[in-house]
Design an enzyme around this catalytic site. Sequence first.
Site, mmCIF file in Angstrom:
data_model
loop_
_atom_site.group_PDB
_atom_site.id
_atom_site.type_symbol
_atom_site.label_atom_id
_atom_site.label_comp_id
_atom_site.label_asym_id
_atom_site.label_seq_id
_atom_site.Cartn_x
_atom_site.Cartn_y
_atom_site.Cartn_z
ATOM 1 N N PRO A 249 35.141 27.555 -5.556
ATOM 2 C CA PRO A 249 36.428 26.695 -5.384
ATOM 3 C C PRO A 249 36.074 25.366 -4.572
ATOM 4 C CG PRO A 249 36.055 28.669 -3.913
ATOM 5 C CD PRO A 249 34.803 28.645 -4.844
ATOM 6 N N VAL A 251 36.166 21.888 -2.397
ATOM 7 C CA VAL A 251 37.035 21.109 -1.415
ATOM 8 C C VAL A 251 36.337 19.946 -1.304
ATOM 9 C CG1 VAL A 251 38.326 20.903 0.720
ATOM 10 C CG2 VAL A 251 38.267 23.228 -0.409
ATOM 11 N N ASP A 423 31.864 24.369 -0.875
ATOM 12 C CA ASP A 423 32.323 25.743 -1.524
ATOM 13 C C ASP A 423 33.257 26.343 -0.486
ATOM 14 O OD1 ASP A 423 32.863 28.437 -2.749
ATOM 15 O OD2 ASP A 423 30.561 28.492 -3.466
ATOM 16 N N HIS A 424 34.478 26.602 -0.728
ATOM 17 C CA HIS A 424 35.489 26.847 0.361
ATOM 18 C C HIS A 424 35.171 28.468 0.450
ATOM 19 C CE1 HIS A 424 38.806 26.919 3.004
ATOM 20 N NE2 HIS A 424 38.959 25.676 2.654
ATOM 21 N N ARG A 425 34.278 29.129 -0.074
ATOM 22 C CA ARG A 425 34.030 30.564 0.012
ATOM 23 C C ARG A 425 33.098 30.707 1.211
ATOM 24 N NH1 ARG A 425 31.885 32.147 -5.853
ATOM 25 N NH2 ARG A 425 30.752 30.043 -5.336
#
Length: 453
Positions: A249, A251, A423-425
Amino acid sequence: MLREFRLPDVGEGLTEAEIVRWHVTPGDSVKINQTIVEIETAKAVVELPCPYEGTVSALMADEGQTVDVGSPIISVRTGDGEGPADAGREALAGDLVPDVADGAEPKKEKRRPVLVGYGVKTSATRRRPRKPTSSAPVPATPTPATPSAATPSASPSVPANGHAASARVRVLAKPPVRKLARDLGVDLTALTGSGPQGSITRADVEAAMAAPVPATSVTTGGAREEYFPVRGVRKATAQAMVASAFSAPHVTEWLQVDVTETMEAVRRLRTLPEFAEVKVSPLLLVAKALITAVKRHPMANASWTGEEIVVKHYVNLGIAAATDRGLIVPNVKDADAMSLPGLARALGELTERARAGKCQPAELTGGTITITNVGVFGVDAGTPILNPGEVAILAVGQIRDMPWVVDGQLAVRKVTTLALSFDHRVVDGELGSYVLRDVGAMLEDPLRMLAWS
């Protein structure tokens, strides 16, 4: 003895490569470790050495042809003996086809050491040698409609042992002629050959280029559409970018920065004796700022495995480089441990090798965070896609004069736009903002790099 050299896995776990350029032709004498061919893998152009000493019997793949790992690409006629010299050749040759005497059945193949500098996929499958059959006659192949095409039995790509490299009808043309046609955009299948057995010659290709465009053509500059095969670096990049974009994901955050002091620092560094023989550009200080920022915020220099987050306490700094063969991202190993002159030298050498297509496989793997300098193309910024296996990438836009408020007064300053994708994780908005803020602060005031390093 007639020996065949199979395309090796060059230590990258790849399954295929494109023949870029042959350095030898049939009839040439070759020595052990002499460069015989350049191949393009999904990551770089690699020169392959010859494992034998002898005379080139046949080239079994054309320039521009994509070949599977393990397929024979060249046959070399060597001496008849099996003395110490031959044993040495076998040690260098690696996972090759067995030695074959003219007209003789191949001997049972045994495992040998690999060609120096290359690995072998342990899961690679091996084909059994084909045996001639006498059960039924082979039906005759229809005569080609034009002399520019030939059946597989007449193709120059057919090995000396009689096994066709493919069942497709191929145009008769030597590798240099094929390369010339490819460079000029000439379709060989549309030509009538004037050479022996209807083969296409260099003169045929040049004549096709000189021919006027037919009156019925809609355009004056040639075909209205062009088709380029997706292979090599471009194919691998496309697959990696799709996998990255739809698995992590993304951002992206943006920050405009006054880099007037950075540009002044670059000017002053160029006058120092330590930088006399290296290229000093704004990218050097951007790289140093990013390295310093991720040392302050280690979670941005990590990878996601699905089960755990792996934080890297070293920085292998990737630099996205646009080349004629597509985008590649070589990286400077342990960039965080280098002095500023050392980092400048490493960046310059790496980008030079990348543009020349000479990066080694090890330089294209193991990166931890990446910079992409889109400013060199005259744009302000972009939304970069993460390099697979990394959780952050910084895009740097062009540096240009802009109105800026300094101490309450309007002034013209050197300004750039930074864009950080993450990576928003692994990296949440707060951490991503801290990293981007720190990079911007160091570019506004390069002395902060000394204080924070």
